[in-house]
Motif scaffolding. Structure first.
Motif, PDB file in Angstrom:
ATOM      1  N   UNK A  71       0.859  -1.186   0.000  1.00  0.00           N
ATOM      2  CA  UNK A  71       0.000   0.000   0.000  1.00  0.00           C
ATOM      3  C   UNK A  71       0.897   1.239   0.000  1.00  0.00           C
ATOM      4  N   UNK A  72       0.438   2.270  -0.710  1.00  0.00           N
ATOM      5  CA  UNK A  72       1.277   3.447  -0.946  1.00  0.00           C
ATOM      6  C   UNK A  72       1.808   4.039   0.368  1.00  0.00           C
ATOM      7  N   UNK A  73       0.937   4.128   1.382  1.00  0.00           N
ATOM      8  CA  UNK A  73       1.357   4.785   2.633  1.00  0.00           C
ATOM      9  C   UNK A  73       2.471   3.995   3.318  1.00  0.00           C
ATOM     10  N   UNK A  74       2.421   2.668   3.222  1.00  0.00           N
ATOM     11  CA  UNK A  74       3.484   1.869   3.847  1.00  0.00           C
ATOM     12  C   UNK A  74       4.784   2.003   3.066  1.00  0.00           C
ATOM     13  N   UNK A  75       4.691   1.962   1.733  1.00  0.00           N
ATOM     14  CA  UNK A  75       5.908   2.152   0.929  1.00  0.00           C
ATOM     15  C   UNK A  75       6.518   3.526   1.228  1.00  0.00           C
ATOM     16  N   UNK A  76       5.663   4.535   1.368  1.00  0.00           N
ATOM     17  CA  UNK A  76       6.160   5.876   1.704  1.00  0.00           C
ATOM     18  C   UNK A  76       6.855   5.869   3.065  1.00  0.00           C
ATOM     19  N   UNK A  77       6.232   5.186   4.037  1.00  0.00           N
ATOM     20  CA  UNK A  77       6.794   5.182   5.402  1.00  0.00           C
ATOM     21  C   UNK A  77       8.152   4.471   5.432  1.00  0.00           C
ATOM     22  N   UNK A  78       8.257   3.375   4.699  1.00  0.00           N
ATOM     23  CA  UNK A  78       9.539   2.651   4.650  1.00  0.00           C
ATOM     24  C   UNK A  78      10.585   3.529   3.964  1.00  0.00           C
ATOM     25  N   UNK A  79      10.176   4.193   2.875  1.00  0.00           N
ATOM     26  CA  UNK A  79      11.102   5.056   2.128  1.00  0.00           C
ATOM     27  C   UNK A  79      11.587   6.211   3.006  1.00  0.00           C
ATOM     28  N   UNK A  80      10.667   6.821   3.741  1.00  0.00           N
ATOM     29  CA  UNK A  80      11.033   7.942   4.609  1.00  0.00           C
ATOM     30  C   UNK A  80      11.997   7.473   5.698  1.00  0.00           C
ATOM     31  N   UNK A  81      11.692   6.321   6.257  1.00  0.00           N
ATOM     32  CA  UNK A  81      12.537   5.776   7.313  1.00  0.00           C
ATOM     33  C   UNK A  81      13.963   5.544   6.787  1.00  0.00           C
ATOM     34  N   UNK A  82      14.060   4.973   5.585  1.00  0.00           N
ATOM     35  CA  UNK A  82      15.389   4.708   5.012  1.00  0.00           C
ATOM     36  C   UNK A  82      16.120   6.018   4.711  1.00  0.00           C
ATOM     37  N   UNK A  83      15.379   6.990   4.199  1.00  0.00           N
ATOM     38  CA  UNK A  83      16.004   8.281   3.901  1.00  0.00           C
ATOM     39  C   UNK A  83      16.546   8.894   5.197  1.00  0.00           C
ATOM     40  N   UNK A  84      15.724   8.855   6.241  1.00  0.00           N
ATOM     41  CA  UNK A  84      16.133   9.461   7.517  1.00  0.00           C
ATOM     42  C   UNK A  84      17.308   8.717   8.144  1.00  0.00           C
ATOM     43  N   UNK A  85      17.271   7.408   8.076  1.00  0.00           N
ATOM     44  CA  UNK A  85      18.292   6.619   8.771  1.00  0.00           C
ATOM     45  C   UNK A  85      19.619   6.566   8.027  1.00  0.00           C
ATOM     46  N   UNK A  86      19.572   6.708   6.668  1.00  0.00           N
ATOM     47  CA  UNK A  86      20.805   6.521   5.895  1.00  0.00           C
ATOM     48  C   UNK A  86      21.250   7.758   5.133  1.00  0.00           C
ATOM     49  N   UNK A  87      20.341   8.713   4.952  1.00  0.00           N
ATOM     50  CA  UNK A  87      20.690   9.897   4.167  1.00  0.00           C
ATOM     51  C   UNK A  87      20.583   9.662   2.659  1.00  0.00           C
ATOM     52  N   UNK A  88      20.223   8.442   2.249  1.00  0.00           N
ATOM     53  CA  UNK A  88      20.079   8.167   0.814  1.00  0.00           C
ATOM     54  C   UNK A  88      18.620   8.432   0.432  1.00  0.00           C
ATOM     55  N   UNK A  89      18.430   9.387  -0.517  1.00  0.00           N
ATOM     56  CA  UNK A  89      17.063   9.743  -0.918  1.00  0.00           C
ATOM     57  C   UNK A  89      16.342   8.502  -1.455  1.00  0.00           C
ATOM     58  N   UNK A  90      15.213   8.193  -0.853  1.00  0.00           N
ATOM     59  CA  UNK A  90      14.477   6.975  -1.192  1.00  0.00           C
ATOM     60  C   UNK A  90      13.002   7.329  -1.309  1.00  0.00           C
ATOM     61  N   UNK A  91      12.342   6.848  -2.360  1.00  0.00           N
ATOM     62  CA  UNK A  91      10.914   7.117  -2.514  1.00  0.00           C
ATOM     63  C   UNK A  91      10.166   5.792  -2.630  1.00  0.00           C
ATOM     64  N   UNK A  92       8.856   5.932  -2.675  1.00  0.00           N
ATOM     65  CA  UNK A  92       7.953   4.789  -2.826  1.00  0.00           C
ATOM     66  C   UNK A  92       8.386   3.851  -3.975  1.00  0.00           C
ATOM     67  N   UNK A  93       8.876   4.469  -5.079  1.00  0.00           N
ATOM     68  CA  UNK A  93       9.251   3.660  -6.251  1.00  0.00           C
ATOM     69  C   UNK A  93      10.465   2.779  -6.001  1.00  0.00           C
ATOM     70  N   UNK A  94      11.150   3.017  -4.896  1.00  0.00           N
ATOM     71  CA  UNK A  94      12.315   2.192  -4.550  1.00  0.00           C
ATOM     72  C   UNK A  94      11.960   1.037  -3.617  1.00  0.00           C
ATOM     73  N   UNK A  95      10.659   0.925  -3.286  1.00  0.00           N
ATOM     74  CA  UNK A  95      10.262  -0.042  -2.243  1.00  0.00           C
ATOM     75  C   UNK A  95       9.207  -1.012  -2.757  1.00  0.00           C
ATOM     76  N   UNK A  96       9.427  -2.303  -2.513  1.00  0.00           N
ATOM     77  CA  UNK A  96       8.353  -3.286  -2.701  1.00  0.00           C
ATOM     78  C   UNK A  96       8.172  -4.012  -1.365  1.00  0.00           C
ATOM     79  N   UNK A  97       6.923  -4.140  -0.952  1.00  0.00           N
ATOM     80  CA  UNK A  97       6.619  -4.821   0.315  1.00  0.00           C
ATOM     81  C   UNK A  97       6.536  -6.328   0.051  1.00  0.00           C
ATOM     82  N   UNK A  98       7.145  -7.105   0.935  1.00  0.00           N
ATOM     83  CA  UNK A  98       7.214  -8.569   0.749  1.00  0.00           C
ATOM     84  C   UNK A  98       6.694  -9.278   2.008  1.00  0.00           C
ATOM     85  N   UNK A  99       6.347 -10.560   1.873  1.00  0.00           N
ATOM     86  CA  UNK A  99       5.954 -11.310   3.082  1.00  0.00           C
ATOM     87  C   UNK A  99       7.187 -11.668   3.928  1.00  0.00           C
ATOM     88  N   UNK A 100       7.752 -10.688   4.589  1.00  0.00           N
ATOM     89  CA  UNK A 100       8.912 -10.900   5.465  1.00  0.00           C
ATOM     90  C   UNK A 100      10.229 -10.740   4.740  1.00  0.00           C
TER      91      UNK A 100
END
Ligand code: PMP
Length: 390
Positions: A71-100
């Protein structure tokens, strides 16, 4: 009828390294009291607030086919978290949600390895790595690390096996060792990836559990963002092992292929699970710290006990929920040590040999029972080792 060689050969044959674990489970089933320090699972359950969010989402109707990429909001949240934690700009298009994280490891290798390609992984390794590589039709090739180097791979260790390989799978904070790769190690990984044209599959499922040192993602290194696939998961950070929710983060073109793969394999992750994961991420670092705190505390208890003796050595580790103990001074293999410990003291630990050849003569202790029982078990392990060494 014959099944495929790919599936029948998945585990590589021979023992799967879990004999001590199965013996302990049998003893428990027979009613014996065994202290279980084998498996990487929290002794707390998923936080009730996350379960309430999950229930609310399910009752609210998020039970149909979910969005396959996530879902878009979860991909956004993961992307934001990665951007904040690593400094590497990350967006929804860089994320796919998987079963674990496990499905993410499989998908990442599927994305970069063709049939017969060599795929590197570091030994000692998390139990499923070689089987995951075989599962996509690639050929696992071990990079043997050394206890003297705290099992951190060097450029030379990697270079020995890198020619012609397609990818390298690395894991920091590490299971089974608990080691957090330092900057020199991550730089060596990046240099090897660039020089040998390797994809880097970076398993970072323990990224919130760092007690000493700093988590450095290979994706942050020069030239790496285009060749790194990060594997993440809610399992360890939020005690959501049973919810099966994780992700791959990588270049948008690769993620597009992974979405296609998901359409033809998992068809996504249940919507109410994704909503619960989103809720959990939005709770921020405070919840993550609460989930990790018992391991940090027990690591402190363990260090006190370990410092008071000189037979068993702790592999210098800084994270995750494990301690790797060097028992070579007892003269026993890790396997014999673990089996004798189980028989004589009813304490179950994993032999280092379960994780490959590099950790022979070691045992992995999961810090996954309550503090008092953990401290008592560790004291017994150390006395047992001293008796053996004497
Ligand atoms: N990677 C590592 C290093 C692990 O220890 C585990 C679980 N023990 C996983 C990946 C898979 O975790 P999950 O599928 O629950 O996200």
């Amino acid at each position: 009828m014959q099944v495929s060689q790919r599936i029948s050969g998945l585990t590589g044959g021979g023992s799967d390294g879990w004999d001590v674990f199965y013996r302990a489970r049998d003893m428990i089933a027979r009613g014996e009291a065994v202290t279980e320090l084998t498996i990487g699972e929290h002794d707390i359950r998923t936080d009730p607030s996350i379960l309430a969010a999950m229930n609310g989402a399910a009752v609210g109707g998020h039970t149909g086919y979910a969005s396959v990429p996530g879902v878009a909001a979860l991909r956004d949240a993961v992307a934001t978290r990665l951007t904040e934690r690593t400094g590497v700009a990350t967006t929804r298009d860089n994320i796919v949600i998987t079963p674990g994280g496990q499905a993410a490891l499989f998908a990442a290798h599927m994305a970069v390895c063709d049939e017969g390609d060599a795929a590197l992984y570091c030994d000692p390794y998390y139990a499923t790595y070689p089987g995951t590589i075989r599962g996509v039709g690639a050929v696992p090739r071990a990079v043997i690390t050394r206890p003297e180097a705290a099992f951190q791979p060097t450029f030379t260790d990697i270079a020995k096996h890198a020619r012609g390989a397609r990818s390298i799978l690395v894991n920091t904070p590490n299971n089974p060792t608990g080691v957090v790769y330092d900057r020199a190690t991550v730089e060596a990984i990046a240099r090897a990836c660039c020089e040998y044209e390797l994809w880097c599959i970076s398993d970072e499922v323990y990224d919130t559990q760092v007690w000493e040192g700093t988590h450095i993602s290979p994706r942050t290194m020069d030239g790496m963002v285009e060749r790194t696939l990060v594997v993440g998961s809610m399992s360890k950070s939020h005690a959501m092992t049973g919810s099966r929710v994780g992700w791959v983060a990588g270049p948008a073109e690769v993620v597009a292929h992974l979405v296609n793969l998901a359409t033809h394999t998992t068809y996504g992750v249940p919507g109410y699970i994704q909503d619960a994961a989103l809720f959990a991420l939005n709770e921020g670092p405070e919840l993550e710290a609460r989930v990790g705190a018992p391991f940090e505390r027990r690591r402190g208890l363990a260090r006190g006990l370990l410092e008071a003796q000189n037979v068993v050595k702790l592999v210098p580790s800084g994270g995750a929920m494990y301690l790797m103990l060097d028992c070579r001074a007892t003269g026993l293999s890790g396997e014999d040590f673990a089996n004798q410990l189980l028989d004589t003291h009813r304490i179950a630990v994993m032999p280092g040999e379960s994780f490959g050849q590099a950790a022979a003569g070691h045992i992995r202790v999961a810090m996954t029972v309550e503090d008092g029982a953990f401290e008592a078990a560790l004291a017994t392990i150390l006395t047992f080792a001293q008796e053996l060494a004497a």
